[in-house]
Design an enzyme around this catalytic site. Structure first.
Site, mmCIF file in Angstrom:
data_model
loop_
_atom_site.group_PDB
_atom_site.id
_atom_site.type_symbol
_atom_site.label_atom_id
_atom_site.label_comp_id
_atom_site.label_asym_id
_atom_site.label_seq_id
_atom_site.Cartn_x
_atom_site.Cartn_y
_atom_site.Cartn_z
ATOM 1 N N ASP A 120 -77.538 17.972 9.172
ATOM 2 C CA ASP A 120 -76.880 17.464 7.966
ATOM 3 C C ASP A 120 -76.455 18.643 7.113
ATOM 4 O O ASP A 120 -77.122 19.684 7.104
ATOM 5 C CB ASP A 120 -77.836 16.565 7.166
ATOM 6 C CG ASP A 120 -77.069 15.553 6.317
ATOM 7 O OD1 ASP A 120 -77.100 14.347 6.655
ATOM 8 O OD2 ASP A 120 -76.433 15.972 5.323
ATOM 9 N N THR A 133 -68.452 4.394 11.821
ATOM 10 C CA THR A 133 -67.412 3.366 11.906
ATOM 11 C C THR A 133 -66.095 4.019 11.534
ATOM 12 O O THR A 133 -65.864 4.382 10.384
ATOM 13 C CB THR A 133 -67.740 2.205 10.947
ATOM 14 O OG1 THR A 133 -69.030 1.702 11.284
ATOM 15 C CG2 THR A 133 -66.709 1.100 11.050
ATOM 16 N N ASN A 165 -67.823 -6.966 11.849
ATOM 17 C CA ASN A 165 -68.212 -6.960 10.438
ATOM 18 C C ASN A 165 -67.346 -7.909 9.615
ATOM 19 O O ASN A 165 -67.844 -8.603 8.729
ATOM 20 C CB ASN A 165 -68.139 -5.537 9.862
ATOM 21 C CG ASN A 165 -69.420 -4.766 10.142
ATOM 22 O OD1 ASN A 165 -70.332 -5.285 10.784
ATOM 23 N ND2 ASN A 165 -69.503 -3.538 9.659
ATOM 24 N N ALA A 222 -75.855 -19.079 1.276
ATOM 25 C CA ALA A 222 -75.050 -18.916 0.055
ATOM 26 C C ALA A 222 -75.815 -18.020 -0.908
ATOM 27 O O ALA A 222 -77.044 -18.034 -0.945
ATOM 28 C CB ALA A 222 -74.804 -20.277 -0.573
ATOM 29 N N CYS A 279 -71.560 -1.190 4.403
ATOM 30 C CA CYS A 279 -70.677 -1.484 5.537
ATOM 31 C C CYS A 279 -69.662 -2.588 5.274
ATOM 32 O O CYS A 279 -68.456 -2.340 5.301
ATOM 33 C CB CYS A 279 -71.512 -1.829 6.768
ATOM 34 S SG CYS A 279 -72.402 -0.403 7.382
#
Ligand code: NAD
Length: 450
Positions: free
Chosen positions: A31, A122, A209, A253, A261
């Site tokens: 990183d 992604t 997604n 709900a 994401c």
């Protein structure tokens, strides 16, 4: 066993690295955030994810997992380099690829032998070819490499379990052998493997997604209609979900989707579609419903209290979902913002996200020591994140702490009758209250229709 570098040690990179080490590979997690790497080298995890600390510590102790901030330490001689850096929303909703670009360049500059680059982040459709171009241009000498798209489907809060027990592994590449090599890494997981071309693999992630976000917005739209017509969306969802064609997942709900994401991926897909001449009206409706659901929540609170100005509101739950400390696009942040905008005073509690929240919320927000402290003196208590411990609260004790016993349950976790028996004024999402409209026959005889 393979030698692997994982670029980016966030929620996905760290889980990927630790799990691939657990499968017996030798993994270096990299990183650019040096403080994060130093923490990891000391065995301190920078994020909260159930089960991850044990996995990181045991694999580091076994010599299969190490951490570095230097590409020159991580990349030479690895078989696979996974890119797991962030792809946040850019100004127009597009995926911001600057972190991926920097990672691909750095891999190119540090590689000394052939490597399979695995796009785990992604990335938008076409990113596989784009990464290939960056690496080719960035190499000091020509060294063969392949690029495989391997989208990740884990969920924060159960990321380790999801990674080690996936529903499927999706791999896309123009180099089928490279995809097969990546598939072999996942062999021990015994999951179905789907190998496609690279653009199709990239689209599978966005389409998945977007579909899940659509289910959430669908049930939230039904909830709003239930509220007006006096039906109970919880039972509607149960009745729908028992149909195997529909399935019961993602039909709760509530306050809509949030997190790192769904919001950005739906936005990015809508952006990609519209700049390529499509008219992605369903995706737009999904996003609009998700925005509206939070405004409606505020409206219902305002209606119940008369005004929000000067009222004390307790917010239970800050993380975008239970079992994580991630606040990215968390509904709680928007709700707190909207409430403060109308003059409300805010008290908050979250089991894991208080540390991150202190850095993001204004100073006049009170950080409570527990749920009961959060409720103390409140005119209303809003359940925003459905942590398990909030389901097991002593509701009578909570009631006794409050100035005015209004409970607005943004996730439908409480039994309306039980909490009303204690004395709460209860508002759920898409659930009838004592004041819900009665079904009256109309003059035209259409009984049951308003
Ligand atoms: N979080 C999830 O639940 C999830 C699930 C599936 C897929 N994804 C995707 O995975 C990707 C990563 O998501 P995340 O949640 O782990 O992000 P994150 O922000 O938690 O982690 C990203 C990490 O990458 C590091 N980084 C940035 N640029 C770098 C560089 N050039 N070199 C090395 N490190 C660099 C950052 O310092 C950070 O630690 C995103 O594309 C996301 O959409 C996330």
């Amino acid at each position: 066993m393979a030698r692997i570098a994982v670029i980016g040690s966030g929620y996905v990179g760290l889980v990927t690295g630790a799990c691939l080490a657990e499968l017996g590979n030798t993994v270096t997690c990299l990183d650019i955030d040096r403080a994060r790497i130093e923490q990891l080298q000391r065995g301190v995890l920078p994020i909260f994810e159930p089960g991850l600390d044990e996995l990181v510590i045991s694999n580091a102790a076994a010599g299969r997992l190490c951490f570095t901030a230097e590409y020159a330490d991580a990349i030479p001689d690895v078989d696979f380099a996974f890119i797991a850096v962030g792809t946040p929303s850019g100004a127009s909703g597009e995926a911001d690829m600057s972190y991926c670009e920097a990672a691909a360049r750095s891999i190119a500059g540090a590689m000394t032998a052939p490597v399979t680059i695995v796009n785990k982040s992604t990335m938008p459709i076409g990113a596989g070819d784009w990464v290939t171009g960056i690496v080719k241009r960035g190499q000091r000498e020509s060294i063969p490499f392949s690029v495989v798209s391997n989208p990740e489907f884990l969920r924060e809060g159960s990321a380790v379990r999801d990674f080690l027990g996936p529903d499927r592994i999706v791999l896309g590449s123009s180099d089928r052998l490279a995809a097969v090599r990546v598939a072999e890494l996942y062999g021990p997981l015994k999951a179905p493997v789907l190998i496609t071309d690279i653009r199709t693999a990239e689209m599978i992630k966005y389409a998945s997604n977007a579909f899940l976000a659509t289910k959430i917005s669908f049930i939230n739209e039904i909830a709003a209609i239930c509220e007006e017509l006096g039906a109970d969306v919880k039972e509607v969802a149960l009745g729908m979900g028992l149909d195997v064609r529909i399935g019961k997942g993602f039909l709760d709900a509530g306050l809509g989707y949030g997190g790192s994401c769904f919001p950005k991926d739906v936005r990015a897909l809508e952006h990609m579609a519209s700049v390529h001449g499509c008219h992605p009206q369903l995706l737009r409706a999904v996003m609009e419903i998700n925005r509206d659901v939070r405004r409606r929540f505020i409206q219902r609170l305002r209606q119940a209290l008369g005004t929000l100005d000067g009222k004390v509101i307790g917010v239970l739950g800050l993380a975008f979902k239970p079992n994580t400390d991630d606040l990215r696009d968390a509904p709680a942040l928007e709700i707190i913002h909207l409430l403060r905008h109308e003059g409300a005073r805010i008290r908050v509690f979250d089991p894991a996200a208080m540390g991150h929240a202190r850095a993001q919320l204004p100073q006049d927000v009170y950080f409570a020591s527990d749920a009961y402290d959060c409720a103390a003196g409140c005119d209303a208590l809003a359940l925003v994140t459905e942590w398990a411990e909030f389901k097991d609260l002593d509701m009578a004790r909570l009631y006794a702490k409050m100035e005015w016993p209004l409970l607005i349950d943004g996730r439908n976790v409480y039994d309306p009758d039980e909490v009303r028996d204690i004395g709460f004024q209860y508002i759920g999402m898409g659930r009838p209250g004592p004041g819900a409209p009665l079904m009256a026959p109309t003059q035209a005889g259409s009984a049951g229709l308003r």
